[in-house]
Design a protein around this motif. Structure first.
Motif, PDB file in Angstrom:
ATOM      1  N   GLY A 320       7.382  -4.070 -38.873  1.00  0.00           N
ATOM      2  CA  GLY A 320       7.052  -3.581 -40.207  1.00  0.00           C
ATOM      3  C   GLY A 320       5.959  -2.528 -40.038  1.00  0.00           C
ATOM      4  N   GLY A 321       4.980  -2.855 -39.218  1.00  0.00           N
ATOM      5  CA  GLY A 321       4.002  -1.865 -38.749  1.00  0.00           C
ATOM      6  C   GLY A 321       4.573  -1.169 -37.527  1.00  0.00           C
ATOM      7  N   SER A 322       4.188   0.076 -37.296  1.00  0.00           N
ATOM      8  CA  SER A 322       4.810   0.840 -36.201  1.00  0.00           C
ATOM      9  C   SER A 322       4.071   0.712 -34.886  1.00  0.00           C
ATOM     10  CB  SER A 322       4.889   2.319 -36.595  1.00  0.00           C
ATOM     11  OG  SER A 322       3.589   2.840 -36.790  1.00  0.00           O
ATOM     12  N   THR A 323       2.866   0.159 -34.909  1.00  0.00           N
ATOM     13  CA  THR A 323       2.085   0.162 -33.669  1.00  0.00           C
ATOM     14  C   THR A 323       1.277  -1.111 -33.489  1.00  0.00           C
ATOM     15  OG1 THR A 323       0.308   1.285 -32.447  1.00  0.00           O
ATOM     16  CG2 THR A 323       0.196   1.408 -34.841  1.00  0.00           C
ATOM     17  N   GLU A 324       1.075  -1.474 -32.223  1.00  0.00           N
ATOM     18  CA  GLU A 324       0.213  -2.603 -31.881  1.00  0.00           C
ATOM     19  C   GLU A 324      -1.254  -2.200 -31.894  1.00  0.00           C
ATOM     20  OE1 GLU A 324       1.851  -0.750 -29.874  1.00  0.00           O
ATOM     21  OE2 GLU A 324       0.648  -0.335 -28.095  1.00  0.00           O
ATOM     22  N   ASN A 325      -1.527  -0.901 -32.051  1.00  0.00           N
ATOM     23  CA  ASN A 325      -2.904  -0.387 -31.996  1.00  0.00           C
ATOM     24  C   ASN A 325      -3.691  -0.838 -33.238  1.00  0.00           C
ATOM     25  OD1 ASN A 325      -5.250   1.094 -31.955  1.00  0.00           O
ATOM     26  ND2 ASN A 325      -4.238   3.108 -32.060  1.00  0.00           N
ATOM     27  N   LEU A 326      -4.594  -1.769 -33.064  1.00  0.00           N
ATOM     28  CA  LEU A 326      -5.306  -2.323 -34.227  1.00  0.00           C
ATOM     29  C   LEU A 326      -6.360  -1.368 -34.787  1.00  0.00           C
ATOM     30  CD1 LEU A 326      -5.654  -6.115 -33.345  1.00  0.00           C
ATOM     31  CD2 LEU A 326      -4.086  -5.056 -34.964  1.00  0.00           C
ATOM     32  N   PHE A 327      -6.721  -0.320 -34.041  1.00  0.00           N
ATOM     33  CA  PHE A 327      -7.579   0.692 -34.664  1.00  0.00           C
ATOM     34  C   PHE A 327      -6.829   1.333 -35.830  1.00  0.00           C
ATOM     35  CE2 PHE A 327      -9.375   0.729 -30.272  1.00  0.00           C
ATOM     36  CZ  PHE A 327     -10.620   0.219 -30.605  1.00  0.00           C
ATOM     37  N   ARG A 328      -5.544   1.602 -35.619  1.00  0.00           N
ATOM     38  CA  ARG A 328      -4.728   2.150 -36.710  1.00  0.00           C
ATOM     39  C   ARG A 328      -4.675   1.154 -37.880  1.00  0.00           C
ATOM     40  NH1 ARG A 328      -5.136   6.191 -37.668  1.00  0.00           N
ATOM     41  NH2 ARG A 328      -3.385   6.244 -39.095  1.00  0.00           N
ATOM     42  N   ALA A 329      -4.515  -0.105 -37.559  1.00  0.00           N
ATOM     43  CA  ALA A 329      -4.422  -1.118 -38.627  1.00  0.00           C
ATOM     44  C   ALA A 329      -5.713  -1.160 -39.439  1.00  0.00           C
ATOM     45  CB  ALA A 329      -4.113  -2.484 -38.032  1.00  0.00           C
ATOM     46  N   MET A 330      -6.860  -1.006 -38.756  1.00  0.00           N
ATOM     47  CA  MET A 330      -8.138  -0.983 -39.488  1.00  0.00           C
ATOM     48  C   MET A 330      -8.205   0.230 -40.410  1.00  0.00           C
ATOM     49  SD  MET A 330     -11.120  -2.118 -36.830  1.00  0.00           S
ATOM     50  CE  MET A 330     -10.450  -2.153 -35.201  1.00  0.00           C
ATOM     51  N   ALA A 331      -7.808   1.391 -39.882  1.00  0.00           N
ATOM     52  CA  ALA A 331      -7.830   2.599 -40.724  1.00  0.00           C
ATOM     53  C   ALA A 331      -6.879   2.428 -41.911  1.00  0.00           C
ATOM     54  CB  ALA A 331      -7.446   3.824 -39.892  1.00  0.00           C
ATOM     55  N   HIS A 332      -5.703   1.887 -41.641  1.00  0.00           N
ATOM     56  CA  HIS A 332      -4.745   1.671 -42.744  1.00  0.00           C
ATOM     57  C   HIS A 332      -5.313   0.717 -43.788  1.00  0.00           C
ATOM     58  CE1 HIS A 332      -1.313   3.019 -39.944  1.00  0.00           C
ATOM     59  NE2 HIS A 332      -1.418   3.899 -40.910  1.00  0.00           N
ATOM     60  N   ALA A 333      -6.073  -0.279 -43.345  1.00  0.00           N
ATOM     61  CA  ALA A 333      -6.647  -1.239 -44.302  1.00  0.00           C
ATOM     62  C   ALA A 333      -7.639  -0.531 -45.229  1.00  0.00           C
ATOM     63  CB  ALA A 333      -7.311  -2.390 -43.568  1.00  0.00           C
ATOM     64  N   VAL A 334      -8.446   0.363 -44.671  1.00  0.00           N
ATOM     65  CA  VAL A 334      -9.383   1.119 -45.516  1.00  0.00           C
ATOM     66  C   VAL A 334      -8.600   2.019 -46.473  1.00  0.00           C
ATOM     67  CG1 VAL A 334     -11.196   2.870 -45.556  1.00  0.00           C
ATOM     68  CG2 VAL A 334     -11.214   1.119 -43.769  1.00  0.00           C
ATOM     69  N   GLN A 335      -7.638   2.747 -45.922  1.00  0.00           N
ATOM     70  CA  GLN A 335      -6.893   3.727 -46.734  1.00  0.00           C
ATOM     71  C   GLN A 335      -6.112   3.040 -47.858  1.00  0.00           C
ATOM     72  OE1 GLN A 335      -4.959   5.298 -43.253  1.00  0.00           O
ATOM     73  NE2 GLN A 335      -6.286   7.105 -43.165  1.00  0.00           N
ATOM     74  N   ALA A 336      -5.453   1.933 -47.514  1.00  0.00           N
ATOM     75  CA  ALA A 336      -4.673   1.210 -48.532  1.00  0.00           C
ATOM     76  C   ALA A 336      -5.603   0.692 -49.633  1.00  0.00           C
ATOM     77  CB  ALA A 336      -3.912   0.053 -47.885  1.00  0.00           C
ATOM     78  N   SER A 337      -6.780   0.220 -49.239  1.00  0.00           N
ATOM     79  CA  SER A 337      -7.701  -0.335 -50.242  1.00  0.00           C
ATOM     80  C   SER A 337      -8.174   0.753 -51.206  1.00  0.00           C
ATOM     81  CB  SER A 337      -8.889  -1.024 -49.564  1.00  0.00           C
ATOM     82  OG  SER A 337      -9.790  -0.077 -49.009  1.00  0.00           O
ATOM     83  N   LYS A 338      -8.289   1.983 -50.706  1.00  0.00           N
ATOM     84  CA  LYS A 338      -8.704   3.088 -51.581  1.00  0.00           C
ATOM     85  C   LYS A 338      -7.612   3.432 -52.587  1.00  0.00           C
ATOM     86  CE  LYS A 338     -11.902   5.187 -48.372  1.00  0.00           C
ATOM     87  NZ  LYS A 338     -12.035   6.185 -47.302  1.00  0.00           N
ATOM     88  N   LEU A 339      -6.378   3.469 -52.113  1.00  0.00           N
ATOM     89  CA  LEU A 339      -5.273   3.754 -53.042  1.00  0.00           C
ATOM     90  C   LEU A 339      -5.157   2.658 -54.085  1.00  0.00           C
ATOM     91  CD1 LEU A 339      -2.420   5.184 -50.781  1.00  0.00           C
ATOM     92  CD2 LEU A 339      -3.904   6.404 -52.367  1.00  0.00           C
ATOM     93  N   ARG A 340      -5.325   1.413 -53.648  1.00  0.00           N
ATOM     94  CA  ARG A 340      -5.229   0.288 -54.588  1.00  0.00           C
ATOM     95  C   ARG A 340      -6.302   0.405 -55.661  1.00  0.00           C
ATOM     96  NH1 ARG A 340      -5.798  -4.815 -56.274  1.00  0.00           N
ATOM     97  NH2 ARG A 340      -3.909  -6.083 -56.222  1.00  0.00           N
ATOM     98  N   TRP A 341      -7.506   0.731 -55.206  1.00  0.00           N
ATOM     99  CA  TRP A 341      -8.644   0.879 -56.125  1.00  0.00           C
ATOM    100  C   TRP A 341      -8.399   2.025 -57.106  1.00  0.00           C
ATOM    101  CZ3 TRP A 341     -12.431   5.024 -55.484  1.00  0.00           C
ATOM    102  CH2 TRP A 341     -13.535   4.893 -56.343  1.00  0.00           C
ATOM    103  N   ARG A 342      -7.934   3.165 -56.581  1.00  0.00           N
ATOM    104  CA  ARG A 342      -7.729   4.347 -57.413  1.00  0.00           C
ATOM    105  C   ARG A 342      -6.584   4.164 -58.397  1.00  0.00           C
ATOM    106  NH1 ARG A 342     -10.988   7.406 -58.963  1.00  0.00           N
ATOM    107  NH2 ARG A 342     -11.731   8.126 -56.958  1.00  0.00           N
ATOM    108  N   ILE A 343      -5.484   3.568 -57.924  1.00  0.00           N
ATOM    109  CA  ILE A 343      -4.251   3.585 -58.718  1.00  0.00           C
ATOM    110  C   ILE A 343      -4.012   2.285 -59.470  1.00  0.00           C
ATOM    111  CG2 ILE A 343      -1.717   3.720 -58.508  1.00  0.00           C
ATOM    112  CD1 ILE A 343      -2.205   5.494 -56.019  1.00  0.00           C
ATOM    113  N   GLN A 344      -4.440   1.173 -58.867  1.00  0.00           N
ATOM    114  CA  GLN A 344      -3.965  -0.123 -59.365  1.00  0.00           C
ATOM    115  C   GLN A 344      -5.046  -0.976 -60.021  1.00  0.00           C
ATOM    116  OE1 GLN A 344      -1.712  -2.020 -56.281  1.00  0.00           O
ATOM    117  NE2 GLN A 344      -1.528  -3.951 -57.380  1.00  0.00           N
ATOM    118  N   ASP A 345      -6.242  -1.004 -59.443  1.00  0.00           N
ATOM    119  CA  ASP A 345      -7.223  -1.983 -59.927  1.00  0.00           C
ATOM    120  C   ASP A 345      -8.639  -1.534 -59.561  1.00  0.00           C
ATOM    121  OD1 ASP A 345      -8.817  -4.111 -60.534  1.00  0.00           O
ATOM    122  OD2 ASP A 345      -7.678  -5.601 -59.382  1.00  0.00           O
ATOM    123  N   GLN A 346      -9.337  -0.944 -60.533  1.00  0.00           N
ATOM    124  CA  GLN A 346     -10.659  -0.395 -60.236  1.00  0.00           C
ATOM    125  C   GLN A 346     -11.738  -1.459 -60.151  1.00  0.00           C
ATOM    126  OE1 GLN A 346     -11.633   3.253 -62.094  1.00  0.00           O
ATOM    127  NE2 GLN A 346      -9.656   4.115 -61.534  1.00  0.00           N
TER     128      GLN A 346
END
Ligand code: GUN
Ligand code: FE
Length: 427
Positions: A320-346
């Protein structure tokens, strides 16, 4: 007993708490008998004379913890991302997982997975295999050889899977028992079994009851999926009309924390009662942000989990995720949380670099015990990062260098890696 002490020198970074880093520039990190003895700015006199590995200007961080990854899916990582979860399982996942009936194919595929995980910044992982007992044992043999510390599960599926992958209920329980016995005979040092009912749509009530018997008999932990996708949740409500929320479809069988250490991946749509039950039962949530984007699941409310005191870690969820690289997963967690905050739930603030670093180390590490920190008494899992490839015109402080690793780093930065005080081969 002979004491085994050695010392790493470099720029030491770990989580002081959920929101703050502990940083020791040009410090000494002491390993004693596989545990962290301490972090020192000046090496105490009593420790003089022990071997010191001087890693110069490198960063030294706790090993990263992948709470959720599918080893057989590694061969189609980065492929087939145009479907939602349930179709993605039918079209991409099940046909690939069926190939692991062949030990020859499993060997070729799992070697690539094990090699790449060994070279990454990951030191601990909770891994799904397939329904196949021989291939899952082979995966465990290969993981043991890496020196990483892992839980690996033979997957259970006795319904809603294609015939070529579906087990009969009794067969599934018996094969799981035989697999556990085989694992115990092999006396692995670093590789443990974990019960792995794929998810409620794949497992009948009868199979869940059988798995609970095995859970009690062998004191095993459990991993599965929870509230990932709206169609899946609707399906579970039809399959288990007695369940007030999806998590009850595990809890009813005693496979949802409490006396049974449990990881549930995703929890994108967990409601108040499900979150409260996870907190009460000490269930760990594996947050898998890239997977949640790729198969269009949504964005999990991680800030809420943290506020409510639920245990959370990070998962790559390959494929489901494309990489085992957990640095990417950490960055994605920050980025996803920003979109959620902006679009879905402030009301839920985005996650910081400090917070996702905590999730990928100490947060998920707690599933393994005292893991994911350099506080005294924690298992000595350390990763040495040489970030000189990420050239910069000015000197950067240690926090900025860690943040850049989260966004830009991968296995190329990993210069050395230790698990429970043992050095891991990286070549
Ligand atoms: N739910 C059931 N099986 C799977 C799987 O293999 N991957 C993901 N992301 N979700 C699942
Ligand atoms: Fe998964």
């Amino acid at each position: 007993m002979n004491e085994s002490i050695f010392i790493l020198k470099g720029n030491i970074v770990y989580s002081k708490n959920q929101t703050e880093l502990a940083i020791c520039k040009q410090g000494y990190l002491v390993s004693k008998n596989g545990k962290t003895e301490g972090v020192y700015q000046t090496l105490p006199f009593r420790l003089g004379g022990n071997p010191i590995h001087d890693y110069g200007d490198c960063l030294i961080i706790p090993g990263l913890v992948d709470l959720h990854v599918h080893a057989p899916q590694y061969s189609f990582r980065g492929l087939g991302m145009d479907l939602e979860l349930l179709e993605w399982l039918e079209v991409n996942t099940f046909p690939e997982e069926a190939k692991f009936e062949s030990l020859d194919y499993a060997e070729r595929a799992y070697r690539i997975f094990a090699d790449n995980l060994r070279k990454s910044a990951t030191t601990r992982a909770c891994i799904f295999g397939t329904v196949h007992r021989p291939a899952t044992l082979l995966l465990m043999d290969l993981m043991e050889k890496t020196g990483l510390d892992t839980f690996v599960g033979k997957v259970n599926m006795d319904r809603n899977a294609p015939e070529y992958l579906r087990e009969e209920t009794e067969e599934s329980a018996e094969e799981t028992l035989e697999w556990i016995k085989d694992v115990l005979h092999r006396k692995y040092q670093n590789t443990r079994p974990i019960l792995t009912p794929r998810f409620t749509p794949s497992c009948t009530d009868e199979l869940m009851e059988e798995l609970k018997k095995l859970q009690i008999r062998f004191s095993l932990p459990v991993q599965s999926h929870l509230s990932e996708n709206q169609g899946e949740i609707q399906w579970v409500s039809e399959l288990c009309p007695w369940a007030e929320f999806y998590g009850e479809a595990y809890d009813r069988f005693g496979l949802f924390g409490a006396d049974c250490p449990t990881i549930m991946a995703h929890c994108v749509y967990s409601g108040s009662r499900e979150i409260a039950r996870m907190k009460e039962n000490g269930v760990f949530i594996a947050h898998c942000p890239e997977s949640n984007m790729n198969v269009s699941s949504g964005i999990a409310p991680v800030r809420r989990f943290l506020q409510e005191g639920v245990r959370v870690g990070i998962g790559s969820d390959v494929a489901g995720g494309s990489t085992e690289n957990l640095f990417r997963a950490m960055a994605h967690a920050v980025q996803a949380s920003k979109l959620r905050w902006r679009i879905q739930d402030q009301s839920l603030q985005p996650l910081s670099a400090e917070e996702v670093f905590y999730l990928a180390t100490k947060g998920g590490g707690a599933f393994f015990g005292k893991v994911g920190s350099f506080e005294k008494g924690y298992d000595f899992d350390a990763v040495v990062l040489d970030d000189s490839r990420l050239a910069h015109p000015q000197p950067l402080d240690i926090r900025s260098r860690l943040e850049r690793m989260i966004y830009l780093g991968d296995e190329r930065e990993v210069r050395a890696k230790y698990v429970k005080g043992q050095s891991i081969r990286l070549s």
